[in-house]
Write a protein that holds these residues in place. Sequence first.
Motif, PDB file in Angstrom:
ATOM      1  N   HIS A  23      -3.576  -8.918   1.491  1.00  0.00           N
ATOM      2  CA  HIS A  23      -3.692  -8.874  -0.205  1.00  0.00           C
ATOM      3  C   HIS A  23      -4.247  -7.731  -0.631  1.00  0.00           C
ATOM      4  O   HIS A  23      -3.637  -7.148  -1.573  1.00  0.00           O
ATOM      5  N   LEU A  24      -5.163  -7.288   0.106  1.00  0.00           N
ATOM      6  CA  LEU A  24      -5.902  -6.007  -0.457  1.00  0.00           C
ATOM      7  C   LEU A  24      -4.738  -4.942  -0.416  1.00  0.00           C
ATOM      8  O   LEU A  24      -4.601  -3.876  -1.210  1.00  0.00           O
ATOM      9  N   ASP A  25      -4.225  -4.663   1.056  1.00  0.00           N
ATOM     10  CA  ASP A  25      -3.240  -3.670   1.244  1.00  0.00           C
ATOM     11  C   ASP A  25      -2.142  -3.635   0.331  1.00  0.00           C
ATOM     12  O   ASP A  25      -1.632  -2.780  -0.212  1.00  0.00           O
ATOM     13  N   GLU A  26      -1.526  -5.006   0.086  1.00  0.00           N
ATOM     14  CA  GLU A  26      -0.211  -5.035  -0.914  1.00  0.00           C
ATOM     15  C   GLU A  26      -0.690  -4.573  -2.048  1.00  0.00           C
ATOM     16  O   GLU A  26       0.027  -4.018  -3.077  1.00  0.00           O
ATOM     17  N   LEU A  27      -1.858  -5.189  -2.722  1.00  0.00           N
ATOM     18  CA  LEU A  27      -2.212  -4.746  -4.140  1.00  0.00           C
ATOM     19  C   LEU A  27      -2.482  -3.361  -4.257  1.00  0.00           C
ATOM     20  O   LEU A  27      -2.110  -2.668  -5.225  1.00  0.00           O
TER      21      LEU A  27
END
Length: 98
Positions: free
Chosen positions: A5-9
């Motif tokens: 989630h953090l990476d994609e955000l």
Amino acid sequence: MPQHHLDELSHALTRKGWTVVSTRSLIDHPYDYCAWSMRRGSIEFDIEFDRFDGMGQDVPLIESAGCSVRNSVHLSFGKRKRWLEELPVFISQLDDLT
């Protein structure tokens, strides 16, 4: 929240021209919130990550349930299918704030 989630955000923000200028964590600021300070040109804002779990306990960023900007644009770090639908909407709503 899984790391993806953090990476994609982060990748989605970068693709739209946003830069993470600084970060805050509960480790560094225990009475504050986890946040990413963002900038694109002269526009700046903070993405504030949910600080508490359902029981009201402080959680680290990796366990956050979601984030918001100016308490008006929200993104939940939910199940994969819903996340993939909500992420582009969140990113496009950031342009409306500017």
